[in-house]
Design an enzyme around this catalytic site. Structure first.
Site, PDB file in Angstrom:
ATOM      1  N   TYR A 140      11.407  18.894 -12.382  1.00 56.85           N
ATOM      2  CA  TYR A 140      10.206  18.559 -11.593  1.00 56.85           C
ATOM      3  C   TYR A 140       9.948  17.046 -11.656  1.00 56.85           C
ATOM      4  CZ  TYR A 140       5.323  17.430 -10.961  1.00 56.85           C
ATOM      5  OH  TYR A 140       4.168  16.792 -10.583  1.00 56.85           O
ATOM      6  N   SER A 152      -3.945  10.424 -10.728  1.00 53.85           N
ATOM      7  CA  SER A 152      -3.670  11.165  -9.495  1.00 53.85           C
ATOM      8  C   SER A 152      -4.778  12.168  -9.189  1.00 53.85           C
ATOM      9  CB  SER A 152      -2.348  11.928  -9.671  1.00 53.85           C
ATOM     10  OG  SER A 152      -2.202  12.902  -8.680  1.00 53.85           O
ATOM     11  N   GLN A 157      -6.101   7.586  -7.499  1.00 53.42           N
ATOM     12  CA  GLN A 157      -5.268   7.865  -6.315  1.00 53.42           C
ATOM     13  C   GLN A 157      -5.844   9.037  -5.534  1.00 53.42           C
ATOM     14  OE1 GLN A 157      -2.768  10.780  -6.421  1.00 53.42           O
ATOM     15  NE2 GLN A 157      -2.552  10.494  -4.210  1.00 53.42           N
ATOM     16  N   TYR A 168      -5.462  11.788  -2.529  1.00 54.47           N
ATOM     17  CA  TYR A 168      -4.786  12.536  -1.470  1.00 54.47           C
ATOM     18  C   TYR A 168      -5.882  12.969  -0.524  1.00 54.47           C
ATOM     19  CZ  TYR A 168      -0.137  13.115  -3.580  1.00 54.47           C
ATOM     20  OH  TYR A 168       1.125  12.921  -4.084  1.00 54.47           O
ATOM     21  N   THR A 226      -2.759   7.590  -0.854  1.00 51.63           N
ATOM     22  CA  THR A 226      -1.341   7.881  -0.628  1.00 51.63           C
ATOM     23  C   THR A 226      -1.173   8.408   0.794  1.00 51.63           C
ATOM     24  OG1 THR A 226      -1.010   8.313  -2.964  1.00 51.63           O
ATOM     25  CG2 THR A 226       0.625   9.238  -1.459  1.00 51.63           C
ATOM     26  N   LYS A 228      -0.783   3.343  -0.405  1.00 51.50           N
ATOM     27  CA  LYS A 228       0.495   3.625  -1.073  1.00 51.50           C
ATOM     28  C   LYS A 228       1.359   4.517  -0.187  1.00 51.50           C
ATOM     29  CE  LYS A 228       2.330   5.805  -5.268  1.00 51.50           C
ATOM     30  NZ  LYS A 228       2.776   7.149  -4.882  1.00 51.50           N
ATOM     31  N   HIS A 271       7.483   7.271  -2.537  1.00 52.60           N
ATOM     32  CA  HIS A 271       7.079   8.344  -3.446  1.00 52.60           C
ATOM     33  C   HIS A 271       8.227   8.660  -4.416  1.00 52.60           C
ATOM     34  CE1 HIS A 271       3.539  11.261  -3.111  1.00 52.60           C
ATOM     35  NE2 HIS A 271       4.145  11.709  -4.194  1.00 52.60           N
ATOM     36  N   ARG A 277      10.627  11.385  -3.280  1.00 52.38           N
ATOM     37  CA  ARG A 277      10.210  12.795  -3.337  1.00 52.38           C
ATOM     38  C   ARG A 277       9.688  13.304  -2.008  1.00 52.38           C
ATOM     39  NH1 ARG A 277       9.513  14.075  -8.880  1.00 52.38           N
ATOM     40  NH2 ARG A 277       7.715  15.434  -8.704  1.00 52.38           N
ATOM     41  N   ASP A 324       7.180  -0.136  -5.421  1.00 56.43           N
ATOM     42  CA  ASP A 324       7.121   1.100  -6.212  1.00 56.43           C
ATOM     43  C   ASP A 324       8.323   1.984  -5.909  1.00 56.43           C
ATOM     44  OD1 ASP A 324       5.524   3.475  -7.487  1.00 56.43           O
ATOM     45  OD2 ASP A 324       5.889   4.148  -5.453  1.00 56.43           O
ATOM     46  N   ILE A 332      12.194   1.497 -10.434  1.00 60.47           N
ATOM     47  CA  ILE A 332      12.116   0.449 -11.472  1.00 60.47           C
ATOM     48  C   ILE A 332      12.387   1.066 -12.846  1.00 60.47           C
ATOM     49  CG2 ILE A 332      10.501  -1.095 -12.684  1.00 60.47           C
ATOM     50  CD1 ILE A 332       9.695  -1.082  -9.311  1.00 60.47           C
ATOM     51  N   ARG A 343       8.498   7.570 -12.938  1.00 57.84           N
ATOM     52  CA  ARG A 343       9.348   8.309 -13.887  1.00 57.84           C
ATOM     53  C   ARG A 343       9.541   7.566 -15.205  1.00 57.84           C
ATOM     54  NH1 ARG A 343      11.526   9.020  -8.958  1.00 57.84           N
ATOM     55  NH2 ARG A 343      11.705  11.130  -8.142  1.00 57.84           N
TER      56      ARG A 343
HETATM   57  C1  LIG Z   1       6.478  13.845 -11.420  1.00 56.08           C
HETATM   58  C2  LIG Z   1       5.903  12.943 -10.387  1.00 56.08           C
HETATM   59  C3  LIG Z   1       4.653  13.229  -9.843  1.00 56.08           C
HETATM   60  C4  LIG Z   1       4.106  12.380  -8.875  1.00 56.08           C
HETATM   61  N1  LIG Z   1       2.845  12.647  -8.395  1.00 56.08           N
HETATM   62  C5  LIG Z   1       2.281  11.781  -7.526  1.00 56.08           C
HETATM   63  C6  LIG Z   1       0.942  11.973  -7.101  1.00 56.08           C
HETATM   64  O1  LIG Z   1       0.260  12.903  -7.521  1.00 56.08           O
HETATM   65  N2  LIG Z   1       0.437  11.086  -6.204  1.00 56.08           N
HETATM   66  C7  LIG Z   1       1.165  10.029  -5.725  1.00 56.08           C
HETATM   67  O2  LIG Z   1       0.656   9.249  -4.929  1.00 56.08           O
HETATM   68  N3  LIG Z   1       2.429   9.816  -6.129  1.00 56.08           N
HETATM   69  C8  LIG Z   1       3.001  10.655  -7.023  1.00 56.08           C
HETATM   70  N4  LIG Z   1       4.274  10.416  -7.459  1.00 56.08           N
HETATM   71  C9  LIG Z   1       4.993   9.220  -6.997  1.00 56.08           C
HETATM   72  C10 LIG Z   1       4.722   8.042  -7.942  1.00 56.08           C
HETATM   73  O3  LIG Z   1       3.389   7.610  -7.823  1.00 56.08           O
HETATM   74  C11 LIG Z   1       5.631   6.844  -7.604  1.00 56.08           C
HETATM   75  O4  LIG Z   1       5.495   6.525  -6.240  1.00 56.08           O
HETATM   76  C12 LIG Z   1       7.102   7.099  -7.912  1.00 56.08           C
HETATM   77  O5  LIG Z   1       7.231   7.847  -9.099  1.00 56.08           O
HETATM   78  C13 LIG Z   1       7.830   5.772  -8.016  1.00 56.08           C
HETATM   79  O6  LIG Z   1       9.175   5.943  -8.249  1.00 56.08           O
HETATM   80  P1  LIG Z   1       9.842   5.927  -9.722  1.00 56.08           P
HETATM   81  O7  LIG Z   1       9.568   7.285 -10.310  1.00 56.08           O
HETATM   82  O8  LIG Z   1      11.268   5.694  -9.433  1.00 56.08           O
HETATM   83  O9  LIG Z   1       9.180   4.834 -10.518  1.00 56.08           O
HETATM   84  C14 LIG Z   1       4.836  11.250  -8.421  1.00 56.08           C
HETATM   85  C15 LIG Z   1       6.086  10.973  -8.975  1.00 56.08           C
HETATM   86  C16 LIG Z   1       6.625  11.790  -9.956  1.00 56.08           C
HETATM   87  C17 LIG Z   1       7.971  11.445 -10.545  1.00 56.08           C
END
Ligand SMILES: Cc1cc2nc3c(=O)[nH]c(=O)nc-3n(C[C@H](O)[C@H](O)[C@H](O)COP(=O)(O)O)c2cc1C
Length: 406
Positions: free
Chosen positions: A47, A129, A150, A152, A178, A275, A299, A302, A330, A333, A354
């Site tokens: 996940y 979040s 953040q 949604y 976001t 974002k 994201h 994702r 973002d 990194i 991450r």
């Molecule tokens: C497990 C997980 C949950 C995330 N949940 C959110 C979230 O709730 N809201 C959001 O705007 N981004 C979410 N993101 C995206 C992160 O804010 C961020 O954009 C992303 O992790 C950046 O990439 P990186 O993991 O390579 O640093 C999530 C990312 C991960 C890995």
């Protein structure tokens, strides 16, 4: 022979804390990822680690940093290095922000509280979040550091309005809207595992859990994991397992448009970060809309698989919008040298997702501290080795595309 043995055998003090012992051997974020992979149940690790569809964008986000190399200068008197900058008018010791991540309590029992405390110690902003497993108020109670919230955009704007009011009352400095989640991306690792949030204890999870007794013990012992900010706001509240895709697709408003920013301005009396900007065109529109900062982000791969790596957008966006709006990079990194590259190309700061989650999964709060310390030390060293003393000396001429990489 005994004499020779005695001269080579040196026993250091034994580290009694198991988490610290793990961290002492973790030289990089990649090492922490491997430790987290061993310690977390497979579904939970996937996940965090996984991304949408073929995960092309996930890989490209990091690869794009490796395509860039430095043009170092030497003999620049780098006896004093200053990695600090400013963002949204406040000082940052390192150009870094903790990105919002949902359901962080699956990575460590403290979840968002662990991450927020680590961020505050490092004097970096922590972003909570909407889908967090600790509430706006709980996080504020443990951190007097800089906090962002953040958002949604729920179909139910009354709920959004209420959360904004709670964030303001709890001293959050900025909101991060976001905008890349009109629908949830298809994260196929989650589909294969039948992963729900909170994780449900089916047969597969029980086997997985038995193989990861420490995590399972913490999970079973702790109070139930729930969507702490939206609990009690109608079914499902987050206390019973849901399939993330169907839940989000039912709640988030796909009709979100630029016009909605006026509504946010009327509700929120502070800086707004958008974002999920993935093109120069949208960066321009964000500037026209008057937001204080944009996060170039897909994201973490994702959402849309096939979205460009944020680091490749930094220079064109900086060229297009100048200093009008601050740029955050973002995605992908994993090292302080990545931060140096992004800032050199025109970003004001970077966000990590991450990287700190791997730290939490590997060793809880200490693991998050470790990640932030690694990135800071990396950045300082990279600046020294490239002959740059301060962030103001990080300019586009510091990096170039590797000629051997198509
Ligand atoms: C497990 C997980 C949950 C995330 N949940 C959110 C979230 O709730 N809201 C959001 O705007 N981004 C979410 N993101 C995206 C992160 O804010 C961020 O954009 C992303 O992790 C950046 O990439 P990186 O993991 O390579 O640093 C999530 C990312 C991960 C890995």
């Amino acid at each position: 022979m005994i004499k020779t043995l005695r001269s080579v055998l040196r026993f250091g003090p034994v580290e009694l804390n198991a988490a610290q012992r793990r961290l002492n051997r973790a030289a990089s974020v990649a090492d922490l990822r491997l430790i987290a992979r061993r310690r977390l149940p497979r579904g939970v690790f996937d996940y965090i680690d996984g991304a949408a569809e073929d995960e092309l964008t996930l890989r490209r986000n990091s690869e794009a940093f490796r395509r860039l190399e430095f043009r170092p200068r030497v003999m620049c008197d780098v006896g004093e290095i200053d990695t600090s900058t400013t963002l949204l008018g406040g000082r940052l010791p390192v150009p870094l922000v903790l990105a919002p991540t949902g359901f962080t309590r699956v990575a460590s029992p403290g979840g968002e509280l662990d991450a927020a405390r680590a961020a505050a110690r490092a004097q970096l902003p922590f972003t909570l979040s909407t889908m967090a497993t600790r509430s706006i108020e709980e996080v504020a109670a443990v951190s007097s550091g800089r906090k962002w919230f953040q958002v949604y955009v729920w179909r139910d704007r009354g709920l959004v309005k209420e959360m904004l009011a709670r964030a303001a009352a709890s001293g959050y400095e900025a909101i991060v809207i976001t905008v890349d989640t009109a629908m949830l991306g298809r994260r196929e690792r989650d589909v294969r595992h039948g992963f729900t949030l909170p994780p449900k204890l089916g047969l597969g999870t029980l086997v997985d859990g038995a193989l990861h007794p420490r995590w399972t013990w913490d999970f079973v012992r702790a109070e139930p994991i729930a969507f702490a900010n939206i609990i009690g706001t109608g079914p499902p509240s987050g206390s019973e397992p849901v399939n993330l895709a169907s839940y989000i697709n039912g709640q988030f408003d796909p009709a979100l448009s630029w016009r909605d920013l006026d509504w946010f301005r009327a509700q929120w009396n502070g800086p707004i970060v958008l974002k999920g900007i993935q093109s120069v065109q949208d960066a321009r529109l964000a500037v026209e809309a008057g937001v204080e900062a944009i996060a170039l982000s897909n994201h973490g791969g994702r959402q849309l698989d096939g979205s460009p790596p944020p680091i490749e957008l930094v220079a064109p966006v900086a060229d297009a919008i100048g200093d009008a709006t601050e740029i955050i990079c973002d995605g992908g990194i994993r090292r302080g040298s990545d931060i140096v590259k992004a800032v050199a190309l025109g970003a004001r700061a970077c966000m990590i997702g991450r990287a700190f989650l791997y730290g939490l999964g590997a060793a809880g709060e200490r693991g998050a501290d470790h990640v932030l310390a690694l990135l800071e030390a990396d950045m300082r060293r990279t600046m020294a080795l490239t002959g740059r003393r301060s962030v103001s000396e990080l300019a586009p001429d510091l990096v170039q595309r590797r000629a051997d990489w198509a």
